[in-house]
Scaffold this motif. Structure first.
Motif, PDB file in Angstrom:
ATOM      1  N   ASP A   1       0.941  -1.325   0.005  1.00  0.00           N
ATOM      2  CA  ASP A   1       0.120  -0.167   0.022  1.00  0.00           C
ATOM      3  C   ASP A   1       0.764   1.225   0.061  1.00  0.00           C
ATOM      4  O   ASP A   1       0.909   2.075  -0.730  1.00  0.00           O
ATOM      5  CB  ASP A   1      -0.858  -0.057   1.462  1.00  0.00           C
ATOM      6  CG  ASP A   1      -1.872   1.198   1.212  1.00  0.00           C
ATOM      7  OD1 ASP A   1      -1.722   2.105   2.055  1.00  0.00           O
ATOM      8  OD2 ASP A   1      -2.794   1.366   0.449  1.00  0.00           O
TER       9      ASP A   1
ATOM     10  N   THR B   1      -8.891   0.541  -2.393  1.00  0.00           N
ATOM     11  CA  THR B   1      -8.426  -0.905  -2.069  1.00  0.00           C
ATOM     12  C   THR B   1      -8.060  -1.671  -3.544  1.00  0.00           C
ATOM     13  O   THR B   1      -8.792  -1.618  -4.400  1.00  0.00           O
ATOM     14  CB  THR B   1      -9.351  -1.576  -1.474  1.00  0.00           C
ATOM     15  OG1 THR B   1      -9.647  -0.900  -0.240  1.00  0.00           O
ATOM     16  CG2 THR B   1      -8.885  -2.957  -0.980  1.00  0.00           C
TER      17      THR B   1
ATOM     18  N   TYR C   1      -4.519  -1.312  -8.903  1.00  0.00           N
ATOM     19  CA  TYR C   1      -4.716  -0.130  -8.245  1.00  0.00           C
ATOM     20  C   TYR C   1      -5.256   0.712  -9.176  1.00  0.00           C
ATOM     21  O   TYR C   1      -4.672   1.020 -10.559  1.00  0.00           O
ATOM     22  CB  TYR C   1      -3.467   0.490  -7.373  1.00  0.00           C
ATOM     23  CG  TYR C   1      -3.234  -0.359  -6.133  1.00  0.00           C
ATOM     24  CD1 TYR C   1      -2.564  -1.101  -6.395  1.00  0.00           C
ATOM     25  CD2 TYR C   1      -3.443   0.437  -5.121  1.00  0.00           C
ATOM     26  CE1 TYR C   1      -1.589  -1.653  -5.232  1.00  0.00           C
ATOM     27  CE2 TYR C   1      -2.978  -0.239  -3.864  1.00  0.00           C
ATOM     28  CZ  TYR C   1      -2.207  -1.454  -3.870  1.00  0.00           C
ATOM     29  OH  TYR C   1      -1.864  -2.112  -2.745  1.00  0.00           O
TER      30      TYR C   1
ATOM     31  N   ASP D   1      -9.259 -11.617   0.648  1.00  0.00           N
ATOM     32  CA  ASP D   1      -9.583 -10.398   0.556  1.00  0.00           C
ATOM     33  C   ASP D   1     -10.813  -9.981   1.658  1.00  0.00           C
ATOM     34  O   ASP D   1     -11.633 -10.902   2.266  1.00  0.00           O
ATOM     35  CB  ASP D   1     -10.092  -9.837  -0.656  1.00  0.00           C
ATOM     36  CG  ASP D   1     -11.104 -10.325  -1.464  1.00  0.00           C
ATOM     37  OD1 ASP D   1     -11.224 -10.202  -2.503  1.00  0.00           O
ATOM     38  OD2 ASP D   1     -11.934 -10.971  -0.781  1.00  0.00           O
ATOM     39  N   GLN D   2     -11.182  -8.653   1.772  1.00  0.00           N
ATOM     40  CA  GLN D   2     -12.334  -8.506   2.584  1.00  0.00           C
ATOM     41  C   GLN D   2     -13.822  -8.904   2.359  1.00  0.00           C
ATOM     42  O   GLN D   2     -14.702  -9.038   3.186  1.00  0.00           O
ATOM     43  CB  GLN D   2     -12.362  -6.827   2.663  1.00  0.00           C
ATOM     44  CG  GLN D   2     -13.108  -6.216   1.321  1.00  0.00           C
ATOM     45  CD  GLN D   2     -11.577  -5.734   0.503  1.00  0.00           C
ATOM     46  OE1 GLN D   2     -10.727  -6.419   0.574  1.00  0.00           O
ATOM     47  NE2 GLN D   2     -11.786  -4.604  -0.175  1.00  0.00           N
TER      48      GLN D   2
ATOM     49  N   TYR E   1      -5.748  -2.916   4.271  1.00  0.00           N
ATOM     50  CA  TYR E   1      -6.979  -3.479   3.631  1.00  0.00           C
ATOM     51  C   TYR E   1      -8.098  -4.168   4.158  1.00  0.00           C
ATOM     52  O   TYR E   1      -9.154  -4.500   3.820  1.00  0.00           O
ATOM     53  CB  TYR E   1      -6.462  -4.204   2.431  1.00  0.00           C
ATOM     54  CG  TYR E   1      -5.730  -3.328   1.317  1.00  0.00           C
ATOM     55  CD1 TYR E   1      -4.528  -3.637   0.928  1.00  0.00           C
ATOM     56  CD2 TYR E   1      -5.936  -1.904   1.041  1.00  0.00           C
ATOM     57  CE1 TYR E   1      -3.742  -2.982   0.343  1.00  0.00           C
ATOM     58  CE2 TYR E   1      -5.202  -1.285   0.322  1.00  0.00           C
ATOM     59  CZ  TYR E   1      -3.961  -1.952  -0.083  1.00  0.00           C
ATOM     60  OH  TYR E   1      -3.095  -1.060  -0.995  1.00  0.00           O
TER      61      TYR E   1
ATOM     62  N   TRP F   1      -7.684  -7.269   4.931  1.00  0.00           N
ATOM     63  CA  TRP F   1      -7.434  -8.706   4.344  1.00  0.00           C
ATOM     64  C   TRP F   1      -7.080  -9.670   5.469  1.00  0.00           C
ATOM     65  O   TRP F   1      -6.458  -9.252   6.507  1.00  0.00           O
ATOM     66  CB  TRP F   1      -6.349  -8.770   3.186  1.00  0.00           C
ATOM     67  CG  TRP F   1      -6.834  -8.062   1.915  1.00  0.00           C
ATOM     68  CD1 TRP F   1      -7.840  -7.437   1.592  1.00  0.00           C
ATOM     69  CD2 TRP F   1      -5.844  -7.551   0.838  1.00  0.00           C
ATOM     70  NE1 TRP F   1      -7.889  -6.691   0.343  1.00  0.00           N
ATOM     71  CE2 TRP F   1      -6.615  -7.080   0.205  1.00  0.00           C
ATOM     72  CE3 TRP F   1      -4.477  -7.714   0.665  1.00  0.00           C
ATOM     73  CZ2 TRP F   1      -5.999  -6.578  -1.128  1.00  0.00           C
ATOM     74  CZ3 TRP F   1      -4.053  -7.420  -0.676  1.00  0.00           C
ATOM     75  CH2 TRP F   1      -4.818  -6.643  -1.307  1.00  0.00           C
TER      76      TRP F   1
END
Length: 796
Positions: A75, A170, A188, A235-236, A291, A293
Motif C-alpha cells: 500500500d 483498495t 490499483y 480479501d475483505q 485493507y 485482508w
C-alpha cells in the motif's frame, strides 16, 4: 574481535586478582547439581518439547506479521508510486492530451519504464486518457482503444459508473480465469476526479504481482522446517488471493474452499478447528493491515498437541520440587548478584559524566557489560544528534512543499504532519511570509565552492530564525539556491501598523547581521497578513514576484506588497521617431548623443515591472541590430554576437544600474564597429557599392529585365566586380537577393490581397511558368495553392 576474546582467557598479571562470573556461578550450583541431576534431566526434556511448541507458534506469528507487513508495504509503495506518477510532468502531459501526440506518448512511456526498472514487484502500468479514449500499456508499449486490449476485466471498470463512485483505493484482485484458485495480480486505480469526459475519467492503473505477499513466507519456509502450517490470504469479501500449503493435502482447491467456508461461517472468527480429509487443523487468522485482508493459518493439531498430555502429569509432579529448590538457590544468589546488578542498573539509569570513572567490577563479565553500556551511551548520544538533523531536514522539506503547494496530502494529513513536526502554529495563527534573495548571486556563486555555499546558506537560515524567534514563533528555511523563506506567526489580536513597523525593523536587523558576519547583502520582500494556511503558496508567489522590483529599488532593499500596486499596468511604448533618431546617431558613431537620446526615451521605463523592462530592452536592441545589419551587412556576424552577449547578460541583470551598464556596452560595441569600418577605405567602398546595389534592387525589383549586368552598368562598374563585392558584404549573390525579395513580395500580395497570380507576378517582375511553382515550393516549403488557402483561412 578474536584478540579481545583471547585476552579474556589469558592469565596475565592484569587478571590475577579477578574471578570469572562463570566460576562464581559454577561454585554456587555445584552442590545443587549433584542432587538434582535427574530432576534437571526431566526438566530439560519438558523444556525441549515446550521449546518446539513455542518455536512453532512464534514461527507462525512471524509469518503472519511478515505478510501483514508486506500488505502494508504494498500500500505504501503504491501510494509513493502514485504520487511520483501524478507529479511527473510527462505523465500529466499524456493524460491532458486532447489530440494524439507521439512525442508526448513516448516521453510518458520512458518515465513509466524508469519506474518499472526500480520496482520489480510492479507487473505493469496503464495510462488512460479519457479525452482521446486512449489507453497506453507498459506490457507491450501499445497505445490503442480500451476495447482492443486483452485485459478486459481490468479495462472494463474504466467506464463502470458504479465502480467509479464506489472505489476507495483498495486494490482489486485479478484472476486469469474463472477456475483459478488464487489471484494473479492486484490492481490499483487512480482516478482524476476533476477531469472527465461523460462517465470516463483520466486514470492511472498499477498492476502489482500477488507473489510479493507470499515471497516472505516462502523465504522463511526455506530457512526452517519446524512447522507444517498452511497459509491462505483472503480479501475483505473472503475471496482467495493466495495460498501456501506446507503440509501435504489431497486436493489444494478443496482445502482452500473448506478453510474459506469455515472462516466465512463465523461472524467474528478468532480461532477454531477445521477438518479436511480426516485431518484436523487449528485455524487462526489476522487482519491487521490497511485493507482488512484476512490471513488464515492452518496448523495440524498433531503438531501442536503431540506429547502435551503425556508430559502434563510429569510437569505437575516436579513443579513443586523445582519451585522449592529454585527458591532456596535464588535466595542464596540474590545477595551475591545484587551488588553488581545494582551498580549496572545505576550506570544505565544515570549515565556517568565525561570525567567520571566507570565503576570497578570484580568479574570480567561485568567489566565487559560496563564497557558495553558506556559504548552504547556514546552511540545513543550520536544517534540523538542524527535524529535532530533528520527532523531538521524533514521540517525543511515539508515547508518547501507547503509554500510551493507541491504536496498531494489531505488537509487532515497536513494538519497531523504539522503537529508531528511541532508546526501547529502555522494552522492556528495568522501568518506573515518574508523572502530573502542573495544579491549578485552569479558573482557570489562563482567565488565559492560547494562546501562554502552550503555553509553560508545554513548560516543565513540560522541568522534569520534566531533574530525572528525572539518575539515570534517562526521557521526559516532555504527555498532555492539564492532564496530563503521566513514563516512567522503574527498573533491573533495584533495591531497591523505596529506589527509592520516591528517587521521592518526585524528585516533591517537581519540584513545588517548577514552583511556584517557573512559579507553578503540580501534583498527582502514580505507579504500582508495571511488568515489561512491554504493561501500560503499564493502569497509566496506574490512575494517572490515582488523581489523583482529590486530592478527599481536596488540591492539590499526591503519591498512590501503595496509597492507592487505602484507598477503601471499598461505596456511601455517605444516611440518610433526618438527610437529612429537613437539608431541614426549610433550609425553615425555619436555615442554620447545616442546615450542622451536613450535616457530620454527610457526615462520612465524602470517604473514598470521586470518583464516589461526586459521585453522593451530586447525589442530596442533587436531594432538596432536590424538597422545596423541592413546598412552594414559585412558587420552582421559581429553585431549578432554582440546581441547574443547582451541578451545573455540581460537575463542575469538584477538592478537598473546593471541594465544601464549592459546597454552602454552594447552601444559602445556598435559605435566601435561602425568607426572601424569607416576608417577602412576598402570596407567603406565595398559597403557603399553593396548599399547602392541594394537600393537599386529595392527600387526596380518589379522590372523583369533587372539583373546583375543592368545594375553594374547603372553604377558604372563591371558585373564581375559588382557581384563579387555584393556577395562579400551580404553573403548572397545579386540573383539570390533579388529572387528572395521578389518571393517575399509575392507572399505579401498573397496574404493581403485577392489579386490573381498573373497580376501579382507582373507587379514583382516574375514570369508565370512551371519553374516559378517549383521555386515557390522550395522557398516556402509548400505549394502555392496550399499557401494561399492557409492565409485566406487565417484571415477569415
Amino acid at each position: 574481535m578474536k584478540k579481545s576474546i583471547l585476552r579474556m582467557f589469558q592469565n596475565d598479571s592484569d587478571t590475577k586478582n579477578s574471578r570469572s562470573f562463570y566460576a562464581t556461578l559454577l561454585l554456587s550450583f555445584f552442590v545443587v547439581a549433584i542432587g538434582s541431576t535427574l530432576l534437571l534431566s526431566i526438566c530439560l526434556t519438558v523444556g525441549f518439547f515446550r521449546s518446539i511448541s513455542s518455536s512453532t507458534q512464534n514461527y507462525n506469528e512471524q509469518l503472519l506479521s511478515q505478510t501483514n507487513y508486506s500488505i502494508n508495504q504494498i500500500d505504501e509503495s503504491a501510494d509513493r508510486l502514485t504520487a511520483s506518477l501524478l507529479s511527473n510532468n510527462r505523465i500529466s502531459a499524456f493524460l491532458s492530451l486532447t489530440q494524439a501526440d507521439s512525442i508526448v506518448s513516448i516521453q510518458a512511456s520512458q518515465e513509466i519504464n524508469k519506474q518499472l526498472m526500480i520496482l520489480p514487484y510492479v507487473d505493469s502500468i496503464f495510462l488512460y486518457n479519457a479525452n482521446l479514449n486512449l489507453l497506453y500499456s507498459s506490457k507491450n508499449g501499445f497505445q490503442q482503444s480500451p476495447d482492443l486490449f486483452d485485459d478486459s476485466e481490468i479495462i472494463s471498470r474504466l467506464d463502470d459508473p458504479v465502480f467509479l463512485n464506489s472505489y476507495t483505493g483498495t486494490p482489486v484482485p485479478y484472476y486469469p480465469d474463472s477456475d483459478s484458485a488464487s489471484a494473479q495480480m492486484l490492481t490499483y486505480y487512480v482516478f482524476d476526479r476533476y477531469n472527465h469526459v461523460d462517465d470516463r475519467q483520466n486514470t492511472i492503473i498499477i498492476n502489482v504481482n500477488v507473489s510479493m505477499l507470499t515471497d516472505s513466507i516462502n523465504a522463511m519456509k526455506e530457512l526452517t522446517s519446524v512447522t507444517e502450517s498452511n497459509f491462505i490470504l483472503l480479501d475483505q469479501d473472503r475471496h482467495c488471493l493466495a495460498g501456501i500449503l506446507n503440509s501435504p493435502v489431497k486436493n489444494e482447491q478443496d482445502f482452500i474452499d473448506s478453510a474459506r467456508k469455515k472462516f466465512a461461517d463465523s461472524d467474528t472468527p478468532k480461532s477454531s478447528f477445521l477438518s479436511v480429509d480426516g485431518k484436523t487443523y487449528f485455524l487462526t487468522h489476522t487482519n491487521q493491515n490497511v485493507y482488512g485482508w484476512h490471513l488464515l493459518s492452518c496448523i495440524p493439531t498433531a503438531t501442536l498437541f503431540q506429547d502435551l498430555l503425556r508430559t502434563a502429569l510429569l510437569s505437575s509432579l516436579i513443579l513443586i520440587g523445582v519451585l522449592l529448590i529454585c527458591f532456596i538457590i535464588c535466595r542464596q544468589l540474590a545477595h551475591r548478584l545484587n551488588e553488581p546488578v545494582e551498580m549496572i542498573t545505576h550506570l544505565i539509569s544515570e549515565p556517568a559524566a565525561a570525567n567520571t570513572k566507570t565503576p570497578a567490577f570484580e568479574t570480567k563479565e561485568f567489566q565487559m557489560i560496563s564497557s558495553t553500556v558506556t559504548s552504547l551511551q556514546d552511540h545513543n548520544q550520536k544517534l540523538r544528534f542524527m535524529q535532530q538533523r533528520n527532523n531538521y531536514s524533514l521540517t525543511q522539506s515539508f515547508l518547501n512543499e507547503l509554500v510551493m503547494n507541491q504536496h498531494l496530502d489531505s488537509p487532515a494529513f497536513v494538519k497531523q504532519k504539522l503537529k508531528d513536526l511541532n508546526l501547529s502554529y502555522l494552522n492556528e495563527e495568522k501568518l506573515c511570509i518574508a523572502v530573502f534573495k542573495i544579491d549578485r548571486y552569479q558573482q557570489f556563486f562563482s567565488e565559492h565552492n560547494a562546501d562554502e555555499l552550503w555553509a553560508i546558506r545554513f548560516s543565513v537560515v540560522n541568522i534569520i530564525e534566531e533574530l525572528a524567534s525572539d518575539d515570534h514563533r517562526c521557521n526559516a528555511f532555504s527555498r532555492d539556491d539564492d532564496k530563503f523563506v521566513l514563516l512567522m506567526a503574527c498573533g491573533q489580536n495584533m495591531d497591523l501598523v505596529d506589527f509592520e513597523d516591528k517587521l521592518l525593523l526585524l528585516l533591517q536587523s537581519i540584513q545588517n547581521n548577514i552583511e556584517t558576519y557573512l559579507h553578503i547583502t540580501v534583498t527582502a520582500a514580505y507579504s500582508t497578513v495571511l488568515q489561512k494556511l491554504d493561501k500560503l503558496s499564493v502569497a509566496y508567489k506574490n512575494v517572490e514576484s515582488a523581489l523583482r522590483l529590486k530592478m527599481k529599488y536596488g540591492h539590499n532593499a526591503i519591498i512590501d506588497s503595496y509597492q507592487m500596486e505602484e507598477i503601471p499596468t499598461d505596456s511601455f511604448k517605444l516611440l518610433y521617431r526618438p527610437t529612429s533618431q537613437l539608431i541614426d546617431r549610433l550609425l553615425n558613431n555619436q555615442l554620447e548623443s545616442a546615450w542622451d537620446a536613450y535616457e530620454r526615451l527610457t526615462e520612465n521605463l524602470f517604473y514598470y515591472d521586470y518583464n516589461e523592462i526586459t521585453s522593451t530592452l530586447i525589442h530596442l536592441a533587436y531594432n538596432i541590430y536590424e538597422r545596423v545589419s541592413e546598412k552594414y551587412p559585412m558587420l552582421k556576424d559581429i553585431f549578432t554576437e554582440a546581441l547574443k552577449d547582451f541578451l545573455a547578460d540581460l537575463g542575469n541583470a538584477e538592478i537598473s544600474d546593471d541594465v544601464q551598464q549592459m546597454v552602454h556596452t552594447f552601444f559602445e560595441t556598435v559605435c566601435s564597429c561602425v568607426e572601424k569600418m569607416k576608417q577602412d577605405p576598402n570596407q567603406q567602398t565595398s559597403a557603399l557599392v553593396a548599399e547602392r546595389v541594394t537600393q537599386i534592387i529595392q527600387e526596380k525589383y518589379m522590372d523583369p529585365a533587372l539583373c546583375l549586368c543592368s545594375i553594374a552598368e547603372e553604377i558604372g562598374l563591371s558585373s564581375n566586380y559588382t557581384g563579387h563585392i555584393f556577395k562579400q558584404c551580404t553573403q548572397k549573390s545579386v540573383a539570390q537577393y533579388l529572387l528572395e525579395l521578389r518571393m517575399d513580395k509575392v507572399a505579401e500580395y498573397l496574404q493581403n490581397t485577392s489579386l490573381p497570380l498573373s497580376k501579382i507576378l507582373e507587379k514583382v517582375g516574375l514570369e508565370k511558368n512551371n519553374y516559378f511553382y517549383t521555386r515557390f515550393k522550395n522557398y516556402f516549403g509548400m505549394p502555392l495553392g496550399e499557401y494561399r488557402q492557409k492565409f485566406q483561412h487565417n484571415n477569415e
